[in-house]
Structures are given as structure tokens and as C-alpha cells.
Motif scaffolding. Sequence first.
Motif, PDB file in Angstrom:
ATOM      1  N   ALA A 225      32.595   0.701 -28.598  1.00  0.00           N
ATOM      2  CA  ALA A 225      33.190   0.860 -27.274  1.00  0.00           C
ATOM      3  C   ALA A 225      34.688   0.597 -27.367  1.00  0.00           C
ATOM      4  CB  ALA A 225      32.554  -0.108 -26.286  1.00  0.00           C
ATOM      5  N   THR A 226      35.481   1.479 -26.781  1.00  0.00           N
ATOM      6  CA  THR A 226      36.920   1.255 -26.700  1.00  0.00           C
ATOM      7  C   THR A 226      37.281   0.869 -25.274  1.00  0.00           C
ATOM      8  OG1 THR A 226      37.380   3.594 -26.230  1.00  0.00           O
ATOM      9  CG2 THR A 226      37.377   2.907 -28.531  1.00  0.00           C
ATOM     10  N   THR A 227      38.140  -0.119 -25.146  1.00  0.00           N
ATOM     11  CA  THR A 227      38.592  -0.620 -23.853  1.00  0.00           C
ATOM     12  C   THR A 227      40.091  -0.897 -23.941  1.00  0.00           C
ATOM     13  OG1 THR A 227      38.492  -3.038 -24.145  1.00  0.00           O
ATOM     14  CG2 THR A 227      36.390  -1.892 -23.853  1.00  0.00           C
ATOM     15  N   PRO A 228      40.754  -1.124 -22.808  1.00  0.00           N
ATOM     16  CA  PRO A 228      42.169  -1.500 -22.865  1.00  0.00           C
ATOM     17  C   PRO A 228      42.425  -2.789 -23.629  1.00  0.00           C
ATOM     18  CG  PRO A 228      41.580  -0.772 -20.655  1.00  0.00           C
ATOM     19  CD  PRO A 228      40.300  -0.892 -21.421  1.00  0.00           C
ATOM     20  N   LYS A 229      41.393  -3.576 -23.849  1.00  0.00           N
ATOM     21  CA  LYS A 229      41.535  -4.833 -24.588  1.00  0.00           C
ATOM     22  C   LYS A 229      41.169  -4.692 -26.064  1.00  0.00           C
ATOM     23  CE  LYS A 229      41.247  -8.358 -21.047  1.00  0.00           C
ATOM     24  NZ  LYS A 229      40.565  -9.591 -20.606  1.00  0.00           N
ATOM     25  N   GLY A 230      40.861  -3.473 -26.481  1.00  0.00           N
ATOM     26  CA  GLY A 230      40.492  -3.253 -27.872  1.00  0.00           C
ATOM     27  C   GLY A 230      39.093  -2.681 -27.984  1.00  0.00           C
ATOM     28  N   SER A 231      38.595  -2.631 -29.195  1.00  0.00           N
ATOM     29  CA  SER A 231      37.290  -2.053 -29.476  1.00  0.00           C
ATOM     30  C   SER A 231      36.290  -3.140 -29.838  1.00  0.00           C
ATOM     31  CB  SER A 231      37.386  -1.046 -30.625  1.00  0.00           C
ATOM     32  OG  SER A 231      38.240   0.027 -30.284  1.00  0.00           O
ATOM     33  N   ILE A 232      35.020  -2.826 -29.610  1.00  0.00           N
ATOM     34  CA  ILE A 232      33.951  -3.740 -29.976  1.00  0.00           C
ATOM     35  C   ILE A 232      32.779  -2.922 -30.492  1.00  0.00           C
ATOM     36  CG2 ILE A 232      33.175  -3.808 -27.556  1.00  0.00           C
ATOM     37  CD1 ILE A 232      32.037  -6.600 -28.128  1.00  0.00           C
ATOM     38  N   LYS A 233      32.158  -3.390 -31.569  1.00  0.00           N
ATOM     39  CA  LYS A 233      30.967  -2.744 -32.120  1.00  0.00           C
ATOM     40  C   LYS A 233      29.742  -3.518 -31.647  1.00  0.00           C
ATOM     41  CE  LYS A 233      33.281  -0.982 -36.257  1.00  0.00           C
ATOM     42  NZ  LYS A 233      33.169   0.441 -35.829  1.00  0.00           N
ATOM     43  N   ALA A 234      28.694  -2.774 -31.331  1.00  0.00           N
ATOM     44  CA  ALA A 234      27.470  -3.394 -30.834  1.00  0.00           C
ATOM     45  C   ALA A 234      26.267  -2.639 -31.370  1.00  0.00           C
ATOM     46  CB  ALA A 234      27.447  -3.394 -29.309  1.00  0.00           C
ATOM     47  N   ASP A 235      25.223  -3.376 -31.699  1.00  0.00           N
ATOM     48  CA  ASP A 235      23.982  -2.728 -32.117  1.00  0.00           C
ATOM     49  C   ASP A 235      23.366  -1.957 -30.960  1.00  0.00           C
ATOM     50  OD1 ASP A 235      24.323  -3.883 -34.591  1.00  0.00           O
ATOM     51  OD2 ASP A 235      22.963  -5.556 -34.187  1.00  0.00           O
ATOM     52  N   LYS A 236      23.456  -2.549 -29.754  1.00  0.00           N
ATOM     53  CA  LYS A 236      22.845  -1.936 -28.573  1.00  0.00           C
ATOM     54  C   LYS A 236      23.799  -2.078 -27.390  1.00  0.00           C
ATOM     55  CE  LYS A 236      18.196  -2.998 -30.245  1.00  0.00           C
ATOM     56  NZ  LYS A 236      16.908  -3.661 -29.983  1.00  0.00           N
ATOM     57  N   ALA A 237      23.590  -1.223 -26.359  1.00  0.00           N
ATOM     58  CA  ALA A 237      24.431  -1.253 -25.160  1.00  0.00           C
ATOM     59  C   ALA A 237      23.547  -1.212 -23.925  1.00  0.00           C
ATOM     60  CB  ALA A 237      25.407  -0.077 -25.164  1.00  0.00           C
ATOM     61  N   LEU A 238      24.020  -1.874 -22.864  1.00  0.00           N
ATOM     62  CA  LEU A 238      23.292  -1.923 -21.601  1.00  0.00           C
ATOM     63  C   LEU A 238      24.274  -1.684 -20.457  1.00  0.00           C
ATOM     64  CD1 LEU A 238      20.531  -4.491 -20.666  1.00  0.00           C
ATOM     65  CD2 LEU A 238      22.228  -3.788 -18.977  1.00  0.00           C
ATOM     66  N   LEU A 239      23.982  -0.698 -19.634  1.00  0.00           N
ATOM     67  CA  LEU A 239      24.847  -0.321 -18.523  1.00  0.00           C
ATOM     68  C   LEU A 239      24.387  -1.010 -17.248  1.00  0.00           C
ATOM     69  CD1 LEU A 239      27.185   1.559 -17.561  1.00  0.00           C
ATOM     70  CD2 LEU A 239      25.408   3.251 -17.020  1.00  0.00           C
TER      71      LEU A 239
END
Length: 441
Positions: A225-239
Motif C-alpha cells: 500500500a502506498t500512502t502520503p506517509k510512505g509504503s507498507i507491505k502486508a500479508d493481508k488487507a482489510l477494508l
Amino acid sequence: MAIRWTDEATPGTPYWWDALNAPAPDDPLPERCDLLVIGAGYTGLSAAIAAHDCGARVAVVDAGIPGRGASSRNGGMFGAHPRLGWDELRRRFGTQTADGVFAEAHDAFGFARALIADEGIDCDLQQTGRIILAWSAAHFDSQKRLAEEVRAKSTLGVQIVERAALSTEIMTEQYFGGLVLPEHCGLDPAKYHAGLLAAVRRRGIPVAGGARVETLTRSISGFTATTPKGSIKADKALLATNGYTGWPFAWQARRVFALPSYLIATEPLPADLIDRLAPGRRMMVETRARHSYFRISPDGSRILFGGRAAMVDVDMNTAARRLHATMCEVWPELKQTLLSHVWSGNTGYSFTHMPHVGCRDGVHYAIGFSGSGTVMAPYLGAKAAWQAMGDSRGTTAYSETALAPNWLHPGGRPHFLQAANLWYRSYVDWTENRQGRKATR
């Protein structure tokens, strides 16, 4: 009629924010986590707690200030009765799902109350009960049928109040009867959110505001995920964005649309006046298309009155004028009452009027609460997290409902509401106040 304001009036700012004193969290993003939760309202925070307590490393991001969306802007009505009648649920989703939704009302309510108790959340929770006020005789007949369905299909308490006895609940001539859900409660929604946020922070879960997800890329190893605060890697995502869902979640955004809801708060009122106007001191909702909902503030000093002042964004003065006028239809004694607050927030509506828990392109989600978020959002947020973790507790009938798209809403801003608003402001007002009411008297 022009609105008169108190000297301290703050149009546009929710009444609930007056008591907020803790600084908003602004944690840095970790480089990696097991589960990335997108949205820091009730849904996302409850999901974060559930996943963490399963052993996951969790991070939460929010596009704005965590909690400054619907979670701290709603009316603070706390209950989990089915949004649709059993017959309508069966027609749309089948018998098994209809039975499951009715049965889970008790589970959802118990989950949310236990979450408040277990985390020590001080949110002015009061078991006031809720009364749904019938705008017409036909609506009251429907309430009687619904009461029978609730008694047959769930363990929730329900009572019918005949028109002759309504004065024990509310002093007005406007309604034809009511349905009481005695277990329902009222609370301060901003304190509720603050308590959930504190529970997340105690677990060491980072919560980053101002971190809108601009892109979410899926690969074999998970998500980036890219955001204005930088990127983060995740195994899973929840909206968990509900009425604030947008790009890059186009599939969900086509199926849930933001419907604004507006509220006003009166100046402090004499205690004997409040006792006379609302002797039942319940959460109050009416059945007409304006969807008015109103209550006494937790400290017993004011009336908070919400509803559909418009189906689109309007200026705060217009919203205040319309809500004040509707409030005075219910209680003419309040015509000279000053207002201290008017505000709005987005309700995330699905086209089926039912929430849904699911997974699309690897992204788990719980959205579409359609006005029942104080209980259903934390309950279904946890369900979505358990599903993401492969935990059997994630089983829910709300995975058997559907998020149906509508050709009127391709995503983004719900422009179809402009036409709906024109219809609403003309035809609905006319039928409610003239044709429909005269036919039922």
C-alpha cells in the motif's frame, strides 16, 4: 424561519467533539505487518483488536483524522435489530440467511456490549430502549407484523405501544403508535470511538492518520500500500471505510454509496420541559421517509435531532433550518429554542440496505451498515478480521447477504442522489404531509 444560535454555537462541528481532549494518533508506518486495516473507525479498530488477539501484527491507516468520520458524528443510538423484515430478507437472500440475520441480532448486540465492558470504555452507555414511531396507520400495522417476526425468529425483546398509550413515551400528536426495543441503548459515539482507539493503542498497534491508501498492489507475497506517509507491505488487507470508500477500492465503491445525515443540538433545556416532551427518555426514530431520529443528550440537558435534511450535501444553515422545522412539527413547544450545533456525516448505504462481510481480490471487508453502525460495525469488523485470519469465529450470515451494484452508481460521488434529492424534497414531503396523512386519519 431564521435559526437563532447560542453565543457559543459552532455550526459544522459535532456536539460530541466538545468533550474530546486526547490528541489524534499520528504513528509512523511500519515497513511490514500481517494485516493492514484501512479505516480507523469502529469497524477498523474492532478488526484490529480481533486480529491482534489472534496473534497477528496489525497496522491501521486512515485517510484523515482517525474517528472524525461517522464514528464520532452519529446520533449515538446503540442497537442491532434487523433492518429489514424477515419476509423481505427471505425474498432477497433465502430462508437460511433470513433466519441467520435475525438470530445474529442478539449476538451482535452482546458482542458490542461485551467489547465496551471488557475494554473499560467510558462512553455514557445507558440502556434507554428505542422506540420506532409509526408515521401512519399502515406503518403501525407493519410494526405489529415485524414485532411478531422478531419474537418468533430472535431472542430480542420487543413491545408494541398503541396510540392511546404513546403519551407515556413522547408528548406529541404526530404518530399512530410505536415499536419499543427495550434492550437498546444510547451512548456518546465520540467517547465510544476514543475507547476503542485506546484499546488498540494499549496493544501496541500503530494507527496512522493522514495516510490515505493511494494504491494497493497485490503480489504473490501479499500487498503493498502506498500512502502520503510512505509504503507498507502486508500479508493481508482489510477494508473498513464504509461511507468514505473510494479509489482504489472501485468494486466496493460501486456497491456502497455515501448518504449524508444531519443533526442539530439544542441549547440546554429545563429539566421539566424534557420530562414533559419525552417522558420515556428513549432513543426515538420515526418511520417516515425523512428518517428523523432524536434523543436526549447523555447528560439529560439537550435534545439532539437528526434526519435526512437532504440527500446531498447542503450548507449547515439550510440543514439546521430544515431539521429545526421538523423538530417543531414533533414538538411545537421548541419553536423559540436556540441551537448550539449542527453537523453532518456520511452513512454508508448498500443498495440492499444490508451490511456485508466478504473478500474481493484478496481484500477482506465489512461495509454497507446502512445506519446501524454503532453495533454492527464493530461486530462485523471483528468477523471480517477473523475471516482474514482463518478463524472459525468469522462465520456470519452477513457473508450470505449481497453487495449488489446499481447502474445509477458507477462509483465515486453518488451523483444519482441529486435527482433523488429533488424527488425527495417535493413528492415525499407532499405525500407525507397531505395525501398520506389524510388517508390514515
